[in-house]
Design a protein around this motif. Structure first.
Motif, mmCIF file in Angstrom:
data_model
loop_
_atom_site.group_PDB
_atom_site.id
_atom_site.type_symbol
_atom_site.label_atom_id
_atom_site.label_comp_id
_atom_site.label_asym_id
_atom_site.label_seq_id
_atom_site.Cartn_x
_atom_site.Cartn_y
_atom_site.Cartn_z
ATOM 1 N N ILE A 215 0.878 -1.175 0.000
ATOM 2 C CA ILE A 215 0.000 0.000 0.000
ATOM 3 C C ILE A 215 0.911 1.220 0.000
ATOM 4 C CG2 ILE A 215 -1.751 1.320 1.235
ATOM 5 C CD1 ILE A 215 -2.619 -1.344 2.539
ATOM 6 N N VAL A 216 0.684 2.120 -0.924
ATOM 7 C CA VAL A 216 1.491 3.341 -1.036
ATOM 8 C C VAL A 216 0.577 4.548 -0.844
ATOM 9 C CG1 VAL A 216 2.972 4.730 -2.525
ATOM 10 C CG2 VAL A 216 3.113 2.231 -2.623
ATOM 11 N N LEU A 217 0.960 5.446 0.071
ATOM 12 C CA LEU A 217 0.195 6.671 0.301
ATOM 13 C C LEU A 217 1.130 7.877 0.230
ATOM 14 C CD1 LEU A 217 -2.170 5.767 3.292
ATOM 15 C CD2 LEU A 217 -2.687 5.767 0.854
ATOM 16 N N LYS A 218 0.735 8.855 -0.530
ATOM 17 C CA LYS A 218 1.540 10.075 -0.629
ATOM 18 C C LYS A 218 1.273 10.952 0.593
ATOM 19 C CE LYS A 218 2.742 13.800 -3.808
ATOM 20 N NZ LYS A 218 2.490 14.405 -5.144
ATOM 21 N N ASN A 219 2.349 11.432 1.209
ATOM 22 C CA ASN A 219 2.221 12.279 2.389
ATOM 23 C C ASN A 219 1.925 13.721 1.989
ATOM 24 O OD1 ASN A 219 2.944 10.105 4.105
ATOM 25 N ND2 ASN A 219 5.118 10.484 3.668
ATOM 26 N N PRO A 220 1.086 14.415 2.754
ATOM 27 C CA PRO A 220 0.783 15.819 2.430
ATOM 28 C C PRO A 220 2.029 16.697 2.412
ATOM 29 C CG PRO A 220 -0.769 14.960 4.046
ATOM 30 C CD PRO A 220 0.312 13.936 3.902
ATOM 31 N N GLN A 221 2.998 16.400 3.277
ATOM 32 C CA GLN A 221 4.215 17.205 3.357
ATOM 33 C C GLN A 221 5.286 16.748 2.369
ATOM 34 O OE1 GLN A 221 2.991 15.209 5.615
ATOM 35 N NE2 GLN A 221 4.582 13.997 6.667
ATOM 36 N N GLY A 222 4.983 15.730 1.564
ATOM 37 C CA GLY A 222 5.937 15.220 0.591
ATOM 38 C C GLY A 222 6.438 13.843 0.943
ATOM 39 N N GLY A 223 6.858 13.114 -0.057
ATOM 40 C CA GLY A 223 7.322 11.758 0.154
ATOM 41 C C GLY A 223 6.152 10.779 0.250
ATOM 42 N N TYR A 224 6.458 9.521 0.544
ATOM 43 C CA TYR A 224 5.442 8.471 0.560
ATOM 44 C C TYR A 224 5.573 7.608 1.812
ATOM 45 C CZ TYR A 224 4.867 9.672 -4.361
ATOM 46 O OH TYR A 224 4.639 10.354 -5.534
ATOM 47 N N THR A 225 4.426 7.130 2.272
ATOM 48 C CA THR A 225 4.384 6.104 3.307
ATOM 49 C C THR A 225 3.934 4.817 2.643
ATOM 50 O OG1 THR A 225 3.860 7.642 5.090
ATOM 51 C CG2 THR A 225 3.254 5.342 5.430
ATOM 52 N N GLN A 226 4.612 3.728 2.939
ATOM 53 C CA GLN A 226 4.187 2.459 2.367
ATOM 54 C C GLN A 226 4.417 1.326 3.342
ATOM 55 O OE1 GLN A 226 6.897 0.496 -0.711
ATOM 56 N NE2 GLN A 226 7.496 2.659 -0.968
ATOM 57 N N VAL A 227 3.612 0.305 3.199
ATOM 58 C CA VAL A 227 3.726 -0.886 4.025
ATOM 59 C C VAL A 227 3.385 -2.074 3.144
ATOM 60 C CG1 VAL A 227 1.334 -0.811 4.822
ATOM 61 C CG2 VAL A 227 3.055 -1.952 6.223
ATOM 62 N N GLY A 228 3.968 -3.234 3.427
ATOM 63 C CA GLY A 228 3.695 -4.410 2.616
ATOM 64 C C GLY A 228 4.202 -5.675 3.281
ATOM 65 N N ALA A 229 3.922 -6.778 2.643
ATOM 66 C CA ALA A 229 4.365 -8.076 3.150
ATOM 67 C C ALA A 229 4.575 -9.007 1.966
ATOM 68 C CB ALA A 229 3.340 -8.660 4.115
ATOM 69 N N ALA A 230 5.545 -9.915 2.111
ATOM 70 C CA ALA A 230 5.847 -10.888 1.056
ATOM 71 C C ALA A 230 5.946 -12.272 1.679
ATOM 72 C CB ALA A 230 7.141 -10.527 0.341
ATOM 73 N N PHE A 231 5.487 -13.267 0.928
ATOM 74 C CA PHE A 231 5.503 -14.653 1.394
ATOM 75 C C PHE A 231 5.996 -15.555 0.274
ATOM 76 C CE2 PHE A 231 2.579 -12.532 4.142
ATOM 77 C CZ PHE A 231 2.678 -13.164 5.376
ATOM 78 N N GLU A 232 6.878 -16.474 0.647
ATOM 79 C CA GLU A 232 7.294 -17.527 -0.269
ATOM 80 C C GLU A 232 6.665 -18.815 0.246
ATOM 81 O OE1 GLU A 232 11.409 -19.694 -1.644
ATOM 82 O OE2 GLU A 232 11.446 -17.503 -1.348
ATOM 83 N N GLY A 233 5.609 -19.247 -0.430
ATOM 84 C CA GLY A 233 4.787 -20.312 0.129
ATOM 85 C C GLY A 233 4.075 -19.776 1.358
ATOM 86 N N ASP A 234 4.276 -20.440 2.505
ATOM 87 C CA ASP A 234 3.685 -19.974 3.761
ATOM 88 C C ASP A 234 4.679 -19.224 4.631
ATOM 89 O OD1 ASP A 234 1.216 -21.116 3.156
ATOM 90 O OD2 ASP A 234 1.817 -23.073 3.959
ATOM 91 N N THR A 235 5.882 -19.019 4.124
ATOM 92 C CA THR A 235 6.933 -18.375 4.904
ATOM 93 C C THR A 235 7.046 -16.899 4.534
ATOM 94 O OG1 THR A 235 8.173 -20.461 4.979
ATOM 95 C CG2 THR A 235 9.372 -18.429 5.511
ATOM 96 N N GLN A 236 6.960 -16.044 5.552
ATOM 97 C CA GLN A 236 7.104 -14.619 5.280
ATOM 98 C C GLN A 236 8.570 -14.287 5.065
ATOM 99 O OE1 GLN A 236 5.217 -12.070 8.144
ATOM 100 N NE2 GLN A 236 5.538 -10.216 6.931
ATOM 101 N N VAL A 237 8.840 -13.482 4.046
ATOM 102 C CA VAL A 237 10.211 -13.095 3.695
ATOM 103 C C VAL A 237 10.282 -11.579 3.651
ATOM 104 C CG1 VAL A 237 10.642 -15.224 2.416
ATOM 105 C CG2 VAL A 237 9.679 -13.232 1.218
ATOM 106 N N PRO A 238 11.489 -11.015 3.762
ATOM 107 C CA PRO A 238 11.638 -9.554 3.706
ATOM 108 C C PRO A 238 11.108 -9.000 2.387
ATOM 109 C CG PRO A 238 13.640 -10.555 4.536
ATOM 110 C CD PRO A 238 12.783 -11.680 4.035
ATOM 111 N N ILE A 239 10.486 -7.847 2.456
ATOM 112 C CA ILE A 239 9.896 -7.232 1.261
ATOM 113 C C ILE A 239 10.605 -5.919 0.952
ATOM 114 C CG2 ILE A 239 8.100 -6.024 2.588
ATOM 115 C CD1 ILE A 239 6.227 -6.519 0.170
ATOM 116 N N PRO A 240 10.938 -5.673 -0.302
ATOM 117 C CA PRO A 240 11.611 -4.415 -0.650
ATOM 118 C C PRO A 240 10.615 -3.256 -0.731
ATOM 119 C CG PRO A 240 11.220 -5.702 -2.617
ATOM 120 C CD PRO A 240 10.755 -6.546 -1.466
ATOM 121 N N GLN A 241 11.126 -2.060 -0.647
ATOM 122 C CA GLN A 241 10.310 -0.861 -0.810
ATOM 123 C C GLN A 241 10.136 -0.567 -2.303
ATOM 124 O OE1 GLN A 241 9.236 1.731 1.856
ATOM 125 N NE2 GLN A 241 9.140 -0.311 2.734
ATOM 126 N N LEU A 242 8.942 -0.101 -2.652
ATOM 127 C CA LEU A 242 8.702 0.338 -4.032
ATOM 128 C C LEU A 242 9.216 1.769 -4.198
ATOM 129 C CD1 LEU A 242 5.027 -0.880 -4.576
ATOM 130 C CD2 LEU A 242 7.153 -2.112 -5.040
#
Length: 237
Positions: free
Chosen positions: A181-208
Motif C-alpha cells: 500500500i502506497v500513500l503520498k504524504n501531504p508534506q511530501g514523500g510516501y508512506t508504504q507498508v507491505g508483506a511478502a511470502f514464499e509459500g507460507d513463509t514470510q520473507v523480507p519485502i523491498p520498498q517500491l
C-alpha cells in the motif's frame, strides 16, 4: 224522407264518438305500460348506471407500472488510509462495482474481495476476515476484521502513484506473492507498508519506488514486477 237525414247524421256522429273513445282507451294503456317500463329501467336514488367510457379504460391500461430502480455502482475509485488503533494501512479499489482491498501492518496482512452498491461496501477474505464501509464525501468509513480482531478506519480517495500494488512469481516451486500500500504524504514523500511470502513463509519485502511503484524489485534472489490494481482486480474476483 227529409226527417231521416238528421237521424242518420246523429247516428253517424254517435258511432264516430264511440270509435274515438275506443281508440282513446286502447292508446292509454299502451302509454301507461311504456311509462311503467321507463320507470322500472330508471336507476333508484343514489344508484348510477353510467358505464365506464372507453377512454377511461384506455387511460387505466396506459398507466405505467412502477419500475424497479437498479442499484447505482461506482465506476472507478481508490481509497487509502490508516487503521485506527493498529497503525497499519488499508487500501480499497473499485472498478464497475467490483472491489478489492488489502490490509497490512507489516506483520499481519489480509486480502479482500467483494462488491460495492449504492455506496455500501462489503468485502470478505480468508476465514472471518472482512471489510464493511460506507462511501461518501470522498471517503470510505468502516471497519476491518482480521485474525479475530477488529478496527475502524477512514480512508480518503487517492490517485496514483498512491494505491494498491501486488506481485506474484513462482520461486523454487513455491508461489511468491507480495502486496504493498502506497500513500503520498501531504508534506511530501510516501508512506508504504507491505508483506511478502514464499509459500507460507514470510520473507523480507523491498520498498517500491514512490514515484515509480511498478518498477521491478528484488525479493531474495528473484526479480518481480509489481502491478497496480488495474492489472489484477479481475483476476481476484
Amino acid at each position: 224522407m227529409s226527417r231521416l237525414g238528421p237521424v242518420i247524421t246523429l247516428a253517424a256522429g254517435a258511432v264516430l264518438a264511440v270509435g274515438l273513445g275506443v281508440a282513446s282507451v286502447t292508446a292509454t294503456p299502451a302509454a301507461n305500460d311504456e311509462a311503467a317500463n321507463t320507470a322500472a329501467e330508471a336507476p333508484s336514488a343514489g344508484e348510477t348506471t353510467a358505464a365506464p367510457s372507453r377512454s377511461s379504460e384506455a387511460e387505466a391500461d396506459a398507466t405505467p407500472s412502477p419500475q424497479r430502480t437498479e442499484p447505482k455502482k461506482i465506476a472507478k475509485a481508490d481509497y487509502g488510509g490508516y487503521v485506527k488503533g493498529n497503525g497499519g494501512l488499508i487500501a480499497i479499489s473499485i472498478r464497475d462495482g467490483k472491489a478489492v482491498g488489502y490490509f497490512c501492518d507489516g506483520k499481519a496482512e489480509a486480502w479482500f474481495k467483494g462488491s460495492e452498491s449504492d455506496g455500501e461496501l462489503r468485502l470478505t477474505g480468508l476465514g472471518s476476515a472482512k471489510v464493511t464501509a460506507e462511501l461518501g464525501g470522498g471517503r470510505a468509513r468502516g471497519s476491518v476484521a482480521v485474525g479475530g480482531r477488529k478496527w475502524t478506519f477512514v480512508a480518503s480517495t487517492v490517485v496514483k502513484p498512491s494505491g494498491l500494488y501486488r506481485a506474484t512469481a513462482i520461486v523454487r516451486g513455491a508461489k511468491l506473492r507480495a502486496g504493498w500500500i502506497v500513500l503520498k504524504n501531504p508534506q511530501g514523500g510516501y508512506t508504504q507498508v507491505g508483506a511478502a511470502f514464499e509459500g507460507d513463509t514470510q520473507v523480507p519485502i523491498p520498498q517500491l519506488q514512490g514515484d515509480r511503484p511498478t518498477a521491478p524489485v528484488t525479493v531474495g534472489d528473484t526479480t518481480i514486477q509489481p502491478e497496480d490494481v488495474d492489472g489484477f482486480i479481475e483476476e481476484m474476483q
